[in-house]
Design a protein around this motif. Structure first.
Motif, PDB file in Angstrom:
ATOM      1  N   TYR A   1       2.940  31.741 -82.882  1.00 54.80           N
ATOM      2  CA  TYR A   1       2.751  30.780 -83.976  1.00 54.80           C
ATOM      3  C   TYR A   1       1.430  31.077 -84.661  1.00 54.80           C
ATOM      4  O   TYR A   1       0.379  31.062 -84.016  1.00 54.80           O
TER       5      TYR A   1
ATOM      6  N   ILE B   1       8.485  37.507 -77.247  1.00 55.74           N
ATOM      7  CA  ILE B   1       7.700  36.275 -77.356  1.00 55.74           C
ATOM      8  C   ILE B   1       7.690  35.853 -78.818  1.00 55.74           C
ATOM      9  O   ILE B   1       7.947  36.668 -79.703  1.00 55.74           O
ATOM     10  N   CYS B   2       7.412  34.579 -79.071  1.00 59.58           N
ATOM     11  CA  CYS B   2       7.207  34.113 -80.437  1.00 59.58           C
ATOM     12  C   CYS B   2       5.760  33.673 -80.584  1.00 59.58           C
ATOM     13  O   CYS B   2       5.242  32.931 -79.746  1.00 59.58           O
TER      14      CYS B   2
ATOM     15  N   ARG C   1      -1.098  30.697 -79.912  1.00 60.28           N
ATOM     16  CA  ARG C   1      -0.047  29.857 -79.324  1.00 60.28           C
ATOM     17  C   ARG C   1       1.239  30.676 -79.321  1.00 60.28           C
ATOM     18  O   ARG C   1       1.693  31.118 -80.384  1.00 60.28           O
TER      19      ARG C   1
ATOM     20  N   ILE D   1       5.278  31.289 -77.319  1.00 56.29           N
ATOM     21  CA  ILE D   1       6.271  30.877 -76.332  1.00 56.29           C
ATOM     22  C   ILE D   1       7.012  32.125 -75.863  1.00 56.29           C
ATOM     23  O   ILE D   1       7.182  33.081 -76.610  1.00 56.29           O
TER      24      ILE D   1
ATOM     25  N   ILE E   1      14.464  29.465 -80.137  1.00 51.38           N
ATOM     26  CA  ILE E   1      15.028  28.879 -78.915  1.00 51.38           C
ATOM     27  C   ILE E   1      16.430  28.317 -79.128  1.00 51.38           C
ATOM     28  O   ILE E   1      16.860  27.409 -78.431  1.00 51.38           O
TER      29      ILE E   1
ATOM     30  N   LEU F   1      11.388  35.090 -74.036  1.00 56.32           N
ATOM     31  CA  LEU F   1      12.604  34.535 -74.626  1.00 56.32           C
ATOM     32  C   LEU F   1      13.702  35.597 -74.655  1.00 56.32           C
ATOM     33  O   LEU F   1      13.430  36.799 -74.673  1.00 56.32           O
TER      34      LEU F   1
END
Ligand SMILES: Cc1cc2nc3c(=O)[nH]c(=O)nc-3n(C[C@H](O)[C@H](O)[C@H](O)COP(=O)(O)OP(=O)(O)OC[C@H]3O[C@@H](n4cnc5c(N)ncnc54)[C@H](O)[C@@H]3O)c2cc1C
Ligand code: FES
Length: 276
Positions: free
Chosen positions: A12, A9-10, A83, A85, A239, A88
């Motif tokens: 932020y 995951i990334c 937050r 994303i 991404i 991945l």
């Protein structure tokens, strides 16, 4: 629920809301106070972390504080929102020609392996895990004693609790002598195990510092063994848009060199294809 072992995951950490409580949006000043400095431009970049374990709608990460982003992450408390994303990237894959999976972790490189070890075990595959650190203070896992030599040929009596709870045998290598642990690097431990198990066809999964991966790659080439490595590169987007995480790989069919992105083509690559 869609996450696969090896994915990441990334997170932020560069905007105020990413560390705000759900009910109370933290103004940027509070964020700055938290890190004790003005918000650094470098915090705009997301920080990637392996998915360590998944259960129902939850997942865990394991991280080491190395800089500003991980320092902030270490101060996030329960109930604060992040937050992120993900999941991945690609994932580890089982090799049907193998009869045992050997997971080799250098330090915090252990992070993706509980998830993978669990999946391998659920699929009925044999698994052993080797975890290395410079000294006991740098061990990323909790060592526990076991009475029997759970991993034959290694004169160790310590294993990692997180893998013991999964029913997966593990052993710990520490460069500075520590009672119950293998003395040496995790690659030394891998070599000892391979020497004692030359009748097996293992597949080696490795994650850790570049120097460790280079040594594992040499060992695999000498013994003609297959492997998959999880690579770490700095990431700006996560991404595939910024081309900031390029790594050089060799096409194993054509022998041609080309760049691939760790965030979208990886982070897991065929061990033999990676050009260090
Ligand atoms: C796919 C992937 C999975 C990862 N999984 C984990 C994990 O599960 N647990 C974990 O602790 N770390 C993991 N990392 C590394 C982690 O992303 C970095 O340690 C983190 O981004 C550092 O952020 P920072 O702001 O604290 O460090 P910074 O202040 O930005 O930098 C501090 C130091 O860390 C180095 N660094 C920064 N980013 C990286 C990076 N991506 N890889 C290697 N060195 C870096 C810098 O060169 C510098 O020396 C992973 C990296 C990748 C690419
Ligand atoms: S981080 Fe942007 S392309 Fe990989």
């Amino acid at each position: 629920t869609t996450a696969q072992p090896g994915q990441f995951i990334c997170v932020y950490l560069g905007d105020a809301q990413s560390i705000a409580s759900p009910r109370e949006v933290t103004p940027p000043d509070t964020v700055n106070a938290l890190i004790g400095a003005s918000l650094k431009p470098s915090l705009i970049l997301p920080r990637p972390f392996s998915i360590m374990h998944v259960a129902d709608e939850y997942f865990d990460i394991l991280f080491k504080v190395v800089g500003i982003g991980t320092s902030i992450l270490a101060k996030v408390s329960i109930g604060q929102q992040l937050r992120i994303i993900g999941p991945l990237g690609n994932s580890f894959e089982w090799d049907e020609d193998a009869d045992i999976a050997v997971l080799v972790a250098g330090g915090i490189g252990v992070a993706p392996f509980p998830f993978w070890a669990q999946r391998l075990k659920e699929a009925g595959h044999d698994v052993v895990v080797f975890i290395g650190a410079r000294n006991c203070n740098e061990l990323p896992v909790t060592p526990i004693a076991h009475e029997d030599a759970r991993i034959q040929a290694l004169n160790t009596s310590l294993e990692a609790r997180i893998f013991a709870e999964l029913g997966v045998p593990s052993a710990i290598a520490v460069e500075e002598p520590m009672p119950g642990a293998f003395t040496g690097t995790v690659v030394d431990m891998l070599i000892s195990w391979l020497n004692a198990h030359s009748h097996l066809r293992p597949i080696i999964y490795a994650c850790g510092p570049k120097a460790m991966l280079q040594r594992v790659q040499m060992v695999l080439r000498e013994r003609n063994l297959r492997g998959q490595f999880s690579l770490e590169e700095r990431m700006a987007c996560g991404i595939g848009l910024c081309l900031g995480c390029a790594c050089l790989v060799r096409d194993l069919a054509t022998q041609q060199l080309r760049y691939q992105m760790v965030c979208t083509d990886g982070p897991v690559f065929d061990a033999d294809a990676i050009v260090f």
